[in-house]
Design a protein around this motif. Structure first.
Motif, PDB file in Angstrom:
ATOM      1  N   MET A  27      -5.064   3.059  -2.492  1.00 26.54           N
ATOM      2  CA  MET A  27      -4.293   1.891  -2.049  1.00 26.54           C
ATOM      3  C   MET A  27      -4.858   1.354  -0.735  1.00 26.54           C
ATOM      4  N   SER A  28      -5.193   2.257   0.173  1.00 31.45           N
ATOM      5  CA  SER A  28      -5.775   1.854   1.465  1.00 31.45           C
ATOM      6  C   SER A  28      -7.059   1.082   1.246  1.00 31.45           C
ATOM      7  N   ASP A  29      -7.882   1.595   0.358  1.00 27.48           N
ATOM      8  CA  ASP A  29      -9.161   0.952   0.068  1.00 27.48           C
ATOM      9  C   ASP A  29      -8.946  -0.451  -0.506  1.00 27.48           C
ATOM     10  N   ALA A  30      -7.991  -0.570  -1.414  1.00 26.16           N
ATOM     11  CA  ALA A  30      -7.705  -1.884  -2.006  1.00 26.16           C
ATOM     12  C   ALA A  30      -7.219  -2.871  -0.944  1.00 26.16           C
ATOM     13  N   LEU A  31      -6.370  -2.408  -0.030  1.00 28.58           N
ATOM     14  CA  LEU A  31      -5.899  -3.290   1.047  1.00 28.58           C
ATOM     15  C   LEU A  31      -7.047  -3.694   1.959  1.00 28.58           C
ATOM     16  N   ALA A  32      -7.885  -2.741   2.321  1.00 30.65           N
ATOM     17  CA  ALA A  32      -9.019  -3.043   3.208  1.00 30.65           C
ATOM     18  C   ALA A  32      -9.947  -4.064   2.560  1.00 30.65           C
ATOM     19  N   GLU A  33     -10.198  -3.903   1.275  1.00 28.38           N
ATOM     20  CA  GLU A  33     -11.071  -4.851   0.577  1.00 28.38           C
ATOM     21  C   GLU A  33     -10.421  -6.227   0.467  1.00 28.38           C
ATOM     22  N   ARG A  34      -9.107  -6.282   0.310  1.00 28.23           N
ATOM     23  CA  ARG A  34      -8.414  -7.577   0.267  1.00 28.23           C
ATOM     24  C   ARG A  34      -8.470  -8.252   1.635  1.00 28.23           C
ATOM     25  N   ILE A  35      -8.321  -7.457   2.694  1.00 26.13           N
ATOM     26  CA  ILE A  35      -8.441  -8.009   4.048  1.00 26.13           C
ATOM     27  C   ILE A  35      -9.815  -8.653   4.222  1.00 26.13           C
ATOM     28  N   ALA A  36     -10.857  -7.948   3.810  1.00 27.00           N
ATOM     29  CA  ALA A  36     -12.216  -8.491   3.917  1.00 27.00           C
ATOM     30  C   ALA A  36     -12.370  -9.731   3.040  1.00 27.00           C
ATOM     31  N   ILE A  51       7.960   2.215   2.067  1.00 26.08           N
ATOM     32  CA  ILE A  51       8.385   1.348   0.958  1.00 26.08           C
ATOM     33  C   ILE A  51       9.174   0.150   1.491  1.00 26.08           C
ATOM     34  N   GLY A  52      10.074   0.379   2.421  1.00 28.74           N
ATOM     35  CA  GLY A  52      10.835  -0.724   3.008  1.00 28.74           C
ATOM     36  C   GLY A  52       9.924  -1.753   3.663  1.00 28.74           C
ATOM     37  N   ASP A  53       8.924  -1.274   4.390  1.00 23.43           N
ATOM     38  CA  ASP A  53       7.985  -2.195   5.031  1.00 23.43           C
ATOM     39  C   ASP A  53       7.094  -2.893   4.009  1.00 23.43           C
ATOM     40  N   HIS A  54       6.749  -2.207   2.918  1.00 22.78           N
ATOM     41  CA  HIS A  54       5.995  -2.861   1.845  1.00 22.78           C
ATOM     42  C   HIS A  54       6.832  -3.992   1.239  1.00 22.78           C
ATOM     43  N   ARG A  55       8.121  -3.733   1.037  1.00 20.01           N
ATOM     44  CA  ARG A  55       8.994  -4.768   0.467  1.00 20.01           C
ATOM     45  C   ARG A  55       9.119  -5.975   1.402  1.00 20.01           C
ATOM     46  N   THR A  56       9.181  -5.714   2.692  1.00 15.45           N
ATOM     47  CA  THR A  56       9.198  -6.818   3.666  1.00 15.45           C
ATOM     48  C   THR A  56       7.901  -7.612   3.574  1.00 15.45           C
ATOM     49  N   ALA A  57       6.780  -6.914   3.455  1.00 13.07           N
ATOM     50  CA  ALA A  57       5.476  -7.580   3.329  1.00 13.07           C
ATOM     51  C   ALA A  57       5.416  -8.421   2.056  1.00 13.07           C
ATOM     52  N   ILE A  58       5.985  -7.913   0.978  1.00 11.90           N
ATOM     53  CA  ILE A  58       6.016  -8.674  -0.283  1.00 11.90           C
ATOM     54  C   ILE A  58       6.732 -10.006  -0.054  1.00 11.90           C
ATOM     55  N   ASP A  59       7.877  -9.953   0.606  1.00 10.38           N
ATOM     56  CA  ASP A  59       8.623 -11.188   0.894  1.00 10.38           C
ATOM     57  C   ASP A  59       7.795 -12.136   1.760  1.00 10.38           C
ATOM     58  N   GLU A  60       7.113 -11.601   2.760  1.00 13.00           N
ATOM     59  CA  GLU A  60       6.307 -12.441   3.665  1.00 13.00           C
ATOM     60  C   GLU A  60       5.102 -13.045   2.952  1.00 13.00           C
ATOM     61  N   LEU A  61       4.534 -12.316   1.999  1.00  8.57           N
ATOM     62  CA  LEU A  61       3.331 -12.783   1.302  1.00  8.57           C
ATOM     63  C   LEU A  61       3.645 -13.775   0.181  1.00  8.57           C
ATOM     64  N   GLU A  62       4.889 -13.850  -0.225  1.00  3.62           N
ATOM     65  CA  GLU A  62       5.264 -14.682  -1.372  1.00  3.62           C
ATOM     66  C   GLU A  62       4.738 -16.114  -1.265  1.00  3.62           C
ATOM     67  N   ASP A  63       4.909 -16.736  -0.124  1.00  5.22           N
ATOM     68  CA  ASP A  63       4.470 -18.120   0.047  1.00  5.22           C
ATOM     69  C   ASP A  63       3.068 -18.238   0.632  1.00  5.22           C
ATOM     70  N   LEU A  64       2.497 -17.120   1.069  1.00  8.29           N
ATOM     71  CA  LEU A  64       1.169 -17.153   1.688  1.00  8.29           C
ATOM     72  C   LEU A  64       0.046 -16.940   0.684  1.00  8.29           C
ATOM     73  N   ASP A  65       0.148 -15.851  -0.076  1.00  9.83           N
ATOM     74  CA  ASP A  65      -0.948 -15.459  -0.958  1.00  9.83           C
ATOM     75  C   ASP A  65      -0.409 -14.613  -2.105  1.00  9.83           C
ATOM     76  N   PRO A  66      -0.254 -15.211  -3.285  1.00 13.31           N
ATOM     77  CA  PRO A  66       0.300 -14.472  -4.416  1.00 13.31           C
ATOM     78  C   PRO A  66      -0.571 -13.297  -4.870  1.00 13.31           C
ATOM     79  N   THR A  97       2.927  -5.416  -4.186  1.00 14.15           N
ATOM     80  CA  THR A  97       4.006  -5.123  -5.130  1.00 14.15           C
ATOM     81  C   THR A  97       3.647  -3.925  -6.013  1.00 14.15           C
ATOM     82  N   GLY A  98       2.434  -3.914  -6.538  1.00 15.88           N
ATOM     83  CA  GLY A  98       1.982  -2.786  -7.354  1.00 15.88           C
ATOM     84  C   GLY A  98       1.983  -1.486  -6.569  1.00 15.88           C
ATOM     85  N   GLN A  99       1.549  -1.568  -5.332  1.00 15.94           N
ATOM     86  CA  GLN A  99       1.542  -0.376  -4.492  1.00 15.94           C
ATOM     87  C   GLN A  99       2.971   0.106  -4.220  1.00 15.94           C
TER      88      GLN A  99
END
Length: 183
Positions: free
Chosen positions: A89-98, A142-157, A164-166
Motif C-alpha cells: 500500500m505504501s508503495d502504491a501511494l508513493a507511486e501515485r504521489i510521483a 482507518i479513520g484518517d484514510h476515510r477522511t482522506a477519501i472524503d477530501e479526495l472525492e472532488d480532487l482526484d477520483p 478507498t481500496g486500501q
C-alpha cells in the motif's frame, strides 16, 4: 551519401500549437487532467497517508517481534502478511504521489516529522495487550484514510479509489485483530 534533415514547416508547428491543451501543470507532473491546486492538495493528502502506512508497517513488525503468551504463534504469523500488504500500500501511494508530480517522502525523518500521533508505546507484552493497542492503531489509520477519501472525492477520483481500496483492506486487518480479542 549526404544526409538530409527533415525540416519542420511553419504549418506543422501551427497544427501542433492548435491542438487542444489540458490545464497548465508544473514541471514533472504526469496527470494533465489535474489542476496545479488539485495536484498539490492530492499530493499532500497522499503524503500524510504514506507517513501513516510507513509507521503502521514498522509498528506491525514491532508487535510481531514483541508479542508473547497464549496465541503467540497465531498473532506472530498473522502479522507478517499484514506487514507485506501495508508495504505494498505504501508503495502504491508513493507511486501515485510521483504520478501526480510530487516527491514521496519516506525517510525516517519524514515519517517522524509527518506524524500527528504518539509513538506505539508497548514493548514486549502479551498478545491481548498488543492486540488492544493495535486495534486502536488500526482504528486511527482507518479513520484518517476515510477522511482522506472524503477530501479526495472532488480532487482526484483515481487517488480516492486507491485510498478507498486500501481502507477496505485495513478494515479487514482490524477485524482480524478484534476477532482475536473476541470483539
Amino acid at each position: 551519401m549526404p544526409t538530409t534533415k527533415k525540416r519542420t514547416t511553419t504549418s506543422s508547428r501551427t497544427r501542433r500549437a492548435a491542438r487542444p491543451t489540458t490545464k497548465s501543470k508544473r514541471p514533472g507532473s504526469s496527470v494533465p487532467e489535474l489542476s496545479d491546486d488539485a495536484s498539490n492538495q492530492t499530493v499532500a493528502i497522499l503524503q500524510n497517508r504514506l507517513v501513516a502506512l510507513l509507521d503502521l508497517q514498522l509498528t506491525l513488525k514491532h508487535v510481531h517481534w514483541n508479542v508473547t503468551g497464549p496465541n503467540f504463534i497465531a498473532i506472530h504469523e498473522m502479522l507478517d502478511p499484514q506487514v507485506l500488504a501495508v508495504r505494498a500500500m505504501s508503495d502504491a501511494l508513493a507511486e501515485r504521489i510521483a504520478t501526480c508530480g510530487g516527491t514521496p517522502l519516506g525517510t525516517p525523518g519524514a515519517i517522524v516529522e509527518g506524524r500527528t500521533w504518539d509513538d506505539y508505546s508497548i514493548g514486549r507484552a502479551t498478545t491481548d495487550e498488543h492486540l488492544q493497542e493495535l486495534d486502536r492503531v488500526y482504528q486511527g489509520v482507518i479513520g484518517d484514510h476515510r477522511t482522506a477519501i472524503d477530501e479526495l472525492e472532488d480532487l482526484d477520483p483515481v487517488s480516492e479509489d486507491l485510498v478507498t481500496g486500501q481502507a477496505g483492506e485495513l478494515e479487514l486487518f482490524g477485524w482480524f485483530v478484534r476477532s482475536h480479542l473476541g470483539r
